[in-house]
Scaffold this active site. Structure first.
Site, mmCIF file in Angstrom:
data_model
loop_
_atom_site.group_PDB
_atom_site.id
_atom_site.type_symbol
_atom_site.label_atom_id
_atom_site.label_comp_id
_atom_site.label_asym_id
_atom_site.label_seq_id
_atom_site.Cartn_x
_atom_site.Cartn_y
_atom_site.Cartn_z
ATOM 1 N N HIS A 136 0.843 -1.194 0.000
ATOM 2 C CA HIS A 136 0.000 0.000 0.000
ATOM 3 C C HIS A 136 0.879 1.244 0.000
ATOM 4 O O HIS A 136 1.920 1.298 0.653
ATOM 5 C CB HIS A 136 -0.912 0.016 1.222
ATOM 6 C CG HIS A 136 -2.084 0.921 1.065
ATOM 7 N ND1 HIS A 136 -1.983 2.300 1.155
ATOM 8 C CD2 HIS A 136 -3.393 0.663 0.806
ATOM 9 C CE1 HIS A 136 -3.166 2.840 0.962
ATOM 10 N NE2 HIS A 136 -4.047 1.868 0.749
ATOM 11 N N HIS A 137 0.432 2.272 -0.718
ATOM 12 C CA HIS A 137 1.209 3.501 -0.847
ATOM 13 C C HIS A 137 1.353 4.232 0.489
ATOM 14 O O HIS A 137 2.255 5.063 0.658
ATOM 15 C CB HIS A 137 0.543 4.428 -1.867
ATOM 16 C CG HIS A 137 1.491 5.304 -2.612
ATOM 17 N ND1 HIS A 137 2.723 5.687 -2.102
ATOM 18 C CD2 HIS A 137 1.410 5.903 -3.839
ATOM 19 C CE1 HIS A 137 3.339 6.455 -2.960
ATOM 20 N NE2 HIS A 137 2.572 6.605 -4.021
ATOM 21 N N CYS A 138 0.494 3.936 1.460
ATOM 22 C CA CYS A 138 0.641 4.591 2.757
ATOM 23 C C CYS A 138 1.840 4.040 3.527
ATOM 24 O O CYS A 138 2.244 4.618 4.541
ATOM 25 C CB CYS A 138 -0.628 4.458 3.591
ATOM 26 S SG CYS A 138 -0.980 2.793 4.194
ATOM 27 N N ASN A 311 5.979 8.033 3.323
ATOM 28 C CA ASN A 311 6.054 8.897 2.148
ATOM 29 C C ASN A 311 6.702 10.226 2.504
ATOM 30 O O ASN A 311 6.272 10.895 3.450
ATOM 31 C CB ASN A 311 4.649 9.134 1.584
ATOM 32 C CG ASN A 311 4.144 7.942 0.807
ATOM 33 O OD1 ASN A 311 4.375 7.825 -0.388
ATOM 34 N ND2 ASN A 311 3.472 7.025 1.501
#
Length: 473
Positions: A136-138, A311
């Site tokens: 997941h990008h989180c 991120n």
């Protein structure tokens, strides 16, 4: 509990707001054979888990959205749930691998478990095998996701010994505990804001320059908030994805850079601009100025922060010059656009909004971050992200890693996305598309390779054919 930073939380929000959106990033790692057994893959990953705490943590949201979500240890963590295995149908080439990747990435990750999956893929041509990494990008951005390859894989054919595991798993926090901690964090916001203000007072000159840069960046970004010129590249999307990729030689890209000027990033964006031009023409649409504005993520990491798994990015919005027919002039237009964006310090706006989010109530912060990084999506047509990968060969369970093919997610009305990745002497362009809107996605991939060839020929050199996963040109 480890609370998500504002941008990580925004990626969770983006997925929550659109049932068609999966905010998972991914890549395909293609290895020399023979394919390892399932137990061998499990044992290898088990020996690296202590080095990646996030892989054994799951996401918990806070009741009533009182605060950003948190990472907590998963007391029921089961490695076998996350490590999966499948096989390609014959002949096991690029087409079959791309179709499988599209299916894997069409499905969301299950929030009841840590947000990652690894898929071992058998049946690649020439006795090769592949590993799909889906996260997941989180959890990570492009830079920290790339660092995971250095952790999970080896720099020599001899595998590293398993890492020591000192993990102690306690009970999960209750909803009441999550809410109480969020309320405490909320109560401390004024103190944190005061601390940040005292830093600004201590260095007023720096603060004034930073404020001026932010104002200029906002002024530069304002025109991008107008809707892009209408085209088939933008519109509603569904849940299913198409996927393909293009390849180029890093040496050839550097030859273009050396002979025609600019950076490696300028060259690959010029090739991508050429591809979108070809796609529009193939669809009977006129490639006009401002028709393909692209979101371009920009890393804000300091050297040595690659292994911090969250991120740390800002973003630019660049208009790809699809209206320019000559490849050399197109490269010059890309260079001019990116130089102007860098001079405007547009990326600072995103950084400042993330910083603001640390001192703001969660719902207010979430809206602001999405404005800067997702925008309302009507003003961007695609996303193009470029991540430098390892320049030396890596190995998985004693097998040499041959290539890495990246995947970038798409959302809302953005129907295509392109992720660029360099590994050793090769550049790969992973091309994501909405399934229904892009039956001709291969036109975009072929257009990228043609765009590189055009630029190389303009230097007086000739491109060599790119090999496919089955070893054929």
């Amino acid at each position: 509990m480890d609370r998500l930073n504002p941008l990580d939380a925004a990626f969770v929000d983006a997925e929550d707001e659109d049932r068609h959106t999966s905010m998972a990033i991914a890549s395909i790692a293609v290895f020399e054979g023979p394919v390892p057994s399932h137990e061998e893959v499990l044992a290898s990953l088990a020996g690296r888990l202590p080095l990646v705490a996030r892989y054994r943590q799951k996401l918990r949201t806070v009741p009533l959205r009182l605060g950003r979500p948190v990472w907590v240890e998963d007391p029921a963590f089961d490695l076998r749930y996350h490590v999966r295995r499948t096989a390609l149908v014959a002949p096991g080439g690029d087409e079959q691998l791309a179709q499988l990747m599209g299916r894997v990435m069409s499905q969301r990750l299950d929030r009841d478990h840590p947000l990652w999956e690894y898929w071992t893929i058998e049946g690649l041509a020439q006795g090769r095998w592949a590993l799909i990494s889906k996260l997941h990008h989180c959890m990570v951005d492009g830079v920290s996701g790339t660092d995971l390859y250095r952790v999970i894989l080896d720099f020599t054919p001899e595998p590293a010994p398993p890492a020591a595991d000192s993990r102690v798993v306690g009970a999960e926090p209750s909803p009441l505990q999550l809410a109480a901690q969020a309320l405490l964090d909320m109560a401390l916001l004024p103190l944190r804001g005061a601390a940040a203000l005292s830093g600004a007072v201590a260095d007023p000159g720096h603060s004034a320059r930073q404020a001026a840069d932010t104002i200029r960046a906002a002024a530069k970004l304002a025109p991008a908030l107008w809707p892009a010129a209408g085209s088939s590249l933008s519109g509603p999307i569904g849940q299913q994805r198409r996927y393909t990729w293009a390849r180029a030689s890093l040496d050839e890209v550097k030859t273009i850079k050396r002979e025609l000027g600019g950076t490696v990033n300028d060259v690959v964006l010029a090739a991508i601009s050429s591809a979108f031009r070809e796609l529009l023409l193939a669809r009977g649409e006129e490639p006009q100025p401002h028709k393909v504005p692209s979101l371009i993520p920009v890393s804000t990491r300091a050297p040595g922060q690659e292994n911090i798994y969250e991120n740390r990015v800002s973003a630019l919005v660049a208009n790809l010059p699809v209206h320019v027919a000559d490849p050399v002039e197109r490269l010059a237009a890309v260079r001019a656009e990116l130089q102007a964006l860098k001079a405007s310090k547009e990326a600072i706006l995103g950084e400042e909004l993330v910083s603001f989010g640390r001192y703001s109530l969660f719902p207010l912060m979430s809206r602001g971050i999405r404005l800067a990084f997702s925008l309302p999506q009507r003003e961007i047509v695609t996303v193009t992200t470029n991540v430098p990968g390892p320049r030396q060969p890596l190995y998985g369970m004693g097998r040499r890693l041959l290539e890495i093919i990246p995947y970038v997610p798409i959302a809302t009305t953005v129907r295509t996305g392109i992720s660029i990745f360099t590994y050793c002497d090769n550049v790969t362009f992973g091309v994501t598309g909405d399934f229904a809107a892009n039956p001709d996605l291969d036109v975009l991939a072929h257009g990228i390779e043609h765009g590189v060839s055009e630029l190389l020929e303009a230097t007086g050199h000739r491109a060599r054919p790119a090999a496919t996963s089955d070893g054929q040109p």
